[in-house]
Motif scaffolding. Structure first.
Motif, PDB file in Angstrom:
ATOM      1  N   UNK A   1      39.707  42.634  40.776  1.00  0.00           N
ATOM      2  CA  UNK A   1      40.706  42.017  41.653  1.00  0.00           C
ATOM      3  C   UNK A   1      41.741  43.056  42.056  1.00  0.00           C
ATOM      4  N   UNK A   2      42.463  42.747  43.124  1.00  0.00           N
ATOM      5  CA  UNK A   2      43.520  43.625  43.615  1.00  0.00           C
ATOM      6  C   UNK A   2      44.742  42.780  43.972  1.00  0.00           C
ATOM      7  N   UNK A   3      45.907  43.354  43.707  1.00  0.00           N
ATOM      8  CA  UNK A   3      47.181  42.745  44.074  1.00  0.00           C
ATOM      9  C   UNK A   3      47.951  43.819  44.839  1.00  0.00           C
ATOM     10  N   UNK A   4      48.246  43.553  46.107  1.00  0.00           N
ATOM     11  CA  UNK A   4      48.923  44.546  46.945  1.00  0.00           C
ATOM     12  C   UNK A   4      50.404  44.244  47.140  1.00  0.00           C
ATOM     13  N   UNK A   5      50.933  43.343  46.307  1.00  0.00           N
ATOM     14  CA  UNK A   5      52.326  42.929  46.460  1.00  0.00           C
ATOM     15  C   UNK A   5      53.163  43.190  45.214  1.00  0.00           C
ATOM     16  N   UNK A   6      52.764  44.197  44.449  1.00  0.00           N
ATOM     17  CA  UNK A   6      53.515  44.517  43.233  1.00  0.00           C
ATOM     18  C   UNK A   6      54.862  45.147  43.550  1.00  0.00           C
TER      19      UNK A   6
ATOM     20  N   UNK B   1      48.891  36.491  43.097  1.00  0.00           N
ATOM     21  CA  UNK B   1      48.654  37.404  44.218  1.00  0.00           C
ATOM     22  C   UNK B   1      47.431  38.297  44.019  1.00  0.00           C
ATOM     23  N   UNK B   2      46.767  38.209  42.866  1.00  0.00           N
ATOM     24  CA  UNK B   2      45.516  38.947  42.681  1.00  0.00           C
ATOM     25  C   UNK B   2      44.431  38.295  43.532  1.00  0.00           C
ATOM     26  N   UNK B   3      43.643  39.122  44.221  1.00  0.00           N
ATOM     27  CA  UNK B   3      42.580  38.636  45.096  1.00  0.00           C
ATOM     28  C   UNK B   3      41.229  39.132  44.589  1.00  0.00           C
ATOM     29  N   UNK B   4      40.294  38.199  44.491  1.00  0.00           N
ATOM     30  CA  UNK B   4      38.921  38.479  44.078  1.00  0.00           C
ATOM     31  C   UNK B   4      38.010  38.316  45.280  1.00  0.00           C
ATOM     32  N   UNK B   5      36.784  38.833  45.172  1.00  0.00           N
ATOM     33  CA  UNK B   5      35.787  38.638  46.232  1.00  0.00           C
ATOM     34  C   UNK B   5      35.413  37.170  46.349  1.00  0.00           C
TER      35      UNK B   5
ATOM     36  N   UNK C   1      36.212  33.152  45.625  1.00  0.00           N
ATOM     37  CA  UNK C   1      37.289  32.191  45.384  1.00  0.00           C
ATOM     38  C   UNK C   1      37.178  31.526  44.012  1.00  0.00           C
ATOM     39  N   UNK C   2      35.962  31.225  43.583  1.00  0.00           N
ATOM     40  CA  UNK C   2      35.771  30.565  42.300  1.00  0.00           C
ATOM     41  C   UNK C   2      36.238  31.470  41.148  1.00  0.00           C
ATOM     42  N   UNK C   3      35.981  32.750  41.256  1.00  0.00           N
ATOM     43  CA  UNK C   3      36.421  33.690  40.230  1.00  0.00           C
ATOM     44  C   UNK C   3      37.957  33.718  40.173  1.00  0.00           C
ATOM     45  N   UNK C   4      38.576  33.710  41.334  1.00  0.00           N
ATOM     46  CA  UNK C   4      40.035  33.696  41.408  1.00  0.00           C
ATOM     47  C   UNK C   4      40.593  32.418  40.791  1.00  0.00           C
ATOM     48  N   UNK C   5      39.962  31.301  41.071  1.00  0.00           N
ATOM     49  CA  UNK C   5      40.391  30.015  40.514  1.00  0.00           C
ATOM     50  C   UNK C   5      40.287  30.014  38.983  1.00  0.00           C
ATOM     51  N   UNK C   6      39.174  30.481  38.462  1.00  0.00           N
ATOM     52  CA  UNK C   6      38.989  30.539  37.003  1.00  0.00           C
ATOM     53  C   UNK C   6      40.007  31.487  36.363  1.00  0.00           C
TER      54      UNK C   6
END
Length: 180
Positions: free
Chosen positions: A43-48, A67-71, A73-78
C-alpha cells in the motif's frame, strides 16, 4: 496597553519560531508485507506529514491510516477494519531525535543519520531506531528512510486463515521534501 504589547510580542515570537520548522503534507509512505507465491500485500499513502525542527533535531511523522491505498479495495477494507482498526486507531505517529544533526551540515550530498524515537501505531508504542538519508534539494530538505516493523510489536493480529500469506515483518519506506 500592556496586554496589547504582550500579545504582539508573543505573536511575533511564535511566528519567528514557527519559521524555523521544515514541513510537508505530501510525504510518501509505502509498506509491503508480501510473501513469495501469494498475492502482493502492498500500500501507499501520499498524504503523510513530516515536521523537522532543526533547533531540537526533532522529527515528527504522522500518517492517517485510512489514506493508505491498495490495488484491491477488499484488501484495503480488511486492512482498515480487521488488522489496523483505523476506526479505533486513526493515525500512526513517529516522534524522534536525529542524532548529530546540524542544519549547517546539510548539503546537496546525501548524508546518513540515525534517528531514534517512539512509533505510535494501533494503540501501542515502541521505541525504534531507523537510518535516514537527508540532503538539501532546491525546494527544501529531502528525507528518505526504510525500516522493518514487526506486526507483533503493535498487537496486530493476522487471522490464521491468511497467516502464511502475509509477512510478520512489514517493510516500510518514507520519503518527503520538507519546506519552510
Amino acid at each position: 496597553m500592556k496586554k496589547t504589547t504582550l500579545f504582539i510580542f508573543l505573536f511575533t515570537t511564535f511566528s519567528l519560531l514557527a519559521q524555523d520548522k521544515f514541513r510537508t503534507n505530501s510525504a510518501v509512505v509505502n509498506f509491503q508485507a508480501s510473501v513469495p507465491f501469494f498475492e502482493e500485500v502492498k500500500a501507499v499513502n501520499k498524504l503523510g506529514t513530516i515536521v523537522l525542527e532543526p533547533q531540537t533535531s526533532t522529527l515528527i511523522c504522522t500518517v492517517i491510516i485510512k489514506d493508505f491505498r491498495f490495488k484491491m479495495d477488499l484488501m484495503q477494507e480488511h486492512f482498515n477494519e480487521n488488522y489496523i482498526e483505523s476506526h479505533r486507531y486513526p493515525k500512526a505517529v513517529f516522534k524522534g531525535k536525529i542524532e548529530k544533526f546540524d542544519l549547517k551540515d546539510i548539503s546537496e550530498d546525501e548524508k546518513e543519520y540515525d534517528i531514534k524515537g517512539k512509533l505510535y501505531l494501533h494503540g501501542k508504542s515502541k521505541v525504534i531506531a531507523v537510518k535516514a538519508l537527508i540532503k538539501k534539494v532546491p525546494d527544501g530538505i529531502q528525507i528518505v528512510s526504510n525500516f522493518p516493523l514487526s506486526v507483533s510489536d503493535f498487537n496486530i493480529e493476522i487471522p490464521y486463515v491468511v497467516a502464511n500469506k502475509i509477512s510478520k515483518t512489514v517493510q516500510t519506506d518514507l520519503s518527503g521534501i520538507m519546506m519552510k
